[in-house]
Design a protein around this motif. Structure first.
Motif, PDB file in Angstrom:
ATOM      1  N   GLU A  64     -40.438  -7.311  43.177  1.00  0.00           N
ATOM      2  CA  GLU A  64     -39.138  -7.443  42.671  1.00  0.00           C
ATOM      3  C   GLU A  64     -38.335  -5.994  42.640  1.00  0.00           C
ATOM      4  OE1 GLU A  64     -39.148  -9.955  39.094  1.00  0.00           O
ATOM      5  OE2 GLU A  64     -41.340  -9.947  39.372  1.00  0.00           O
TER       6      GLU A  64
ATOM      7  N   HIS B 241     -34.506  -5.393  43.933  1.00  0.00           N
ATOM      8  CA  HIS B 241     -33.330  -4.924  42.995  1.00  0.00           C
ATOM      9  C   HIS B 241     -32.643  -3.685  43.681  1.00  0.00           C
ATOM     10  CE1 HIS B 241     -33.708  -7.249  39.384  1.00  0.00           C
ATOM     11  NE2 HIS B 241     -34.810  -7.189  39.390  1.00  0.00           N
TER      12      HIS B 241
ATOM     13  N   GLU C 126     -36.887 -13.029  44.332  1.00  0.00           N
ATOM     14  CA  GLU C 126     -35.935 -13.748  43.349  1.00  0.00           C
ATOM     15  C   GLU C 126     -34.541 -12.767  42.948  1.00  0.00           C
ATOM     16  OE1 GLU C 126     -33.910 -16.320  41.098  1.00  0.00           O
ATOM     17  OE2 GLU C 126     -35.682 -16.503  42.267  1.00  0.00           O
ATOM     18  N   PRO C 127     -34.760 -11.272  42.937  1.00  0.00           N
ATOM     19  CA  PRO C 127     -33.540 -10.539  42.839  1.00  0.00           C
ATOM     20  C   PRO C 127     -32.575 -10.891  43.711  1.00  0.00           C
ATOM     21  CG  PRO C 127     -35.487  -9.263  42.037  1.00  0.00           C
ATOM     22  CD  PRO C 127     -36.013 -10.837  42.899  1.00  0.00           C
TER      23      PRO C 127
ATOM     24  N   ARG D 276     -32.135 -13.612  45.604  1.00  0.00           N
ATOM     25  CA  ARG D 276     -31.634 -14.791  45.365  1.00  0.00           C
ATOM     26  C   ARG D 276     -30.600 -14.762  44.210  1.00  0.00           C
ATOM     27  NH1 ARG D 276     -33.128 -20.376  44.120  1.00  0.00           N
ATOM     28  NH2 ARG D 276     -34.783 -19.680  42.445  1.00  0.00           N
ATOM     29  N   HIS D 277     -30.882 -14.413  43.302  1.00  0.00           N
ATOM     30  CA  HIS D 277     -30.159 -14.380  41.866  1.00  0.00           C
ATOM     31  C   HIS D 277     -28.842 -13.472  42.107  1.00  0.00           C
ATOM     32  CE1 HIS D 277     -29.313 -14.462  37.566  1.00  0.00           C
ATOM     33  NE2 HIS D 277     -28.963 -13.089  37.759  1.00  0.00           N
ATOM     34  N   ALA D 278     -28.716 -12.423  43.067  1.00  0.00           N
ATOM     35  CA  ALA D 278     -27.664 -12.064  43.417  1.00  0.00           C
ATOM     36  C   ALA D 278     -26.851 -12.509  44.434  1.00  0.00           C
ATOM     37  CB  ALA D 278     -27.804 -10.428  43.662  1.00  0.00           C
ATOM     38  N   GLY D 279     -27.258 -13.720  44.853  1.00  0.00           N
ATOM     39  CA  GLY D 279     -26.463 -14.313  46.093  1.00  0.00           C
ATOM     40  C   GLY D 279     -26.600 -13.513  47.313  1.00  0.00           C
TER      41      GLY D 279
ATOM     42  N   SER E 152     -35.983 -24.707  46.901  1.00  0.00           N
ATOM     43  CA  SER E 152     -34.662 -24.113  46.407  1.00  0.00           C
ATOM     44  C   SER E 152     -34.358 -23.025  47.294  1.00  0.00           C
ATOM     45  CB  SER E 152     -34.679 -23.773  45.131  1.00  0.00           C
ATOM     46  OG  SER E 152     -35.621 -22.915  44.758  1.00  0.00           O
ATOM     47  N   TRP E 153     -34.994 -22.524  48.486  1.00  0.00           N
ATOM     48  CA  TRP E 153     -34.641 -21.530  49.357  1.00  0.00           C
ATOM     49  C   TRP E 153     -33.863 -21.845  50.477  1.00  0.00           C
ATOM     50  CZ3 TRP E 153     -40.059 -19.010  49.710  1.00  0.00           C
ATOM     51  CH2 TRP E 153     -40.608 -18.615  48.659  1.00  0.00           C
TER      52      TRP E 153
END
Length: 296
Positions: A55, A59, A115-116, A118-121, A153-154
């Motif tokens: 992670e 980031h 996930e970071p 994906r969360h940030a697009g 969801s990926w």
């Protein structure tokens, strides 16, 4: 027309770092990524095949690149059915990588690691490059279905390494199989004289994404050292032959990712620069610190 993003399959490959493509003063981890992202709008993270992503790194990658910069992430070896060294697995788990507890934990840690992005697009796709012994058939379809459930969801892209997937009547069945799972098919460019060569098919299986990976046309594919397998310099004529096909894909898909994997010295970045130039206004690049813009 959809966006065509051109880049390479690594920005950290030791051969690239040694080549001199990165200027003096731009060779630590942060500056290398910033320099790369000023020149290309997409990159494939290949290190996540050999070790689970963290992670923290994800980031940092987001922080060090422009808002429109895209990362394609290669799936960890255990998730694609490749042999995986025990040393690459999280500590404290059973020693057998085939143990369901190991697999569940690896999936969980891989998901957390990306996930970071994906969360940030910023996650363009997760590349599942399946081994050459995965042939079409019931067992392979079951494996793909399990992968689809884990990655619901990926954004997933699939590269098969056994040529039978895209030959003859099987090609349409393969296209339908991936389309049914919502997975993007990966087309490849490689030496066509080899028995193991995948045909240069570019099937579209989802309107969201199409991926084409250029492996080079070395005759040493499948044997020899990594340098032998991927040592190849594309000519402009070879690249130009692909331009109409890439534009045709962009007419039907929202995003087309064109990634060069001929990772010997600076051959991949030079090929990516040449392809961007040949595509002209069809290609997209990232303006440092700002939105992506078309060039040409």
């Amino acid at each position: 027309m959809g966006d065509i993003l051109v880049g390479t399959c690594s920005w950290t490959d030791p051969a690239l770092v040694r080549s001199g493509w990165y200027p003096r003063g731009q060779r630590d981890a942060e500056k290398r990524l910033r320099y790369y992202a000023e020149r290309f709008p997409v990159v494939e993270v290949d290190s996540t095949y050999y070790g689970l992503p963290s992670e923290r790194n994800s980031h940092l990658w987001v922080e060090r690149t422009p808002d429109a910069f895209t990362f394609d992430v290669k799936a960890f070896s255990l998730l694609t059915g490749h042999p995986t060294a025990r040393s690459a697995l999280p500590e404290g788990l059973p020693a057998d990588p085939r143990d369901p507890e190991v697999l569940d934990e690896v999936w969980a840690r891989f998901a957390a690691g990306i996930e970071p992005l994906r969360h940030a697009g910023r996650l363009g796709s997760v590349l599942f490059q399946f081994p050459p012994w995965l042939r079409p058939g019931e067992r392979a379809e079951e494996f793909l279905a399990r992968t689809a459930r884990r990655t619901r969801s990926w954004p997933v892209a699939v590269e098969f390494r056994h040529p039978a997937w895209w030959r003859g009547e099987q090609a349409e069945a393969t296209r339908a199989l991936l389309a049914g799972h919502g997975m993007a098919a990966v087309g490849v460019d490689m030496n066509q004289s080899l028995p193991s060569a995948l045909p240069p098919a570019t099937p579209l299986t989802t309107g969201r994404l199409s991926v084409v990976r250029f492996h080079g046309r070395s005759t040493e594919w499948g044997r020899g050292s990594k340098e032998d397998r991927f040592r190849y310099e594309y000519s402009e004529d070879e690249l130009a032959d692909w331009v109409p096909r890439l534009r045709a894909l962009a007419d039907r898909a929202e995003h087309v990712h064109v990634l060069f994997n001929n990772c010997c010295a600076d051959a991949a970045v030079r090929a990516a620069e040449a392809m961007t130039r040949l595509l002209g206004s069809s290609a997209v690049t990232a303006r440092p610190g700002g939105p992506e813009v078309r060039i040409g």
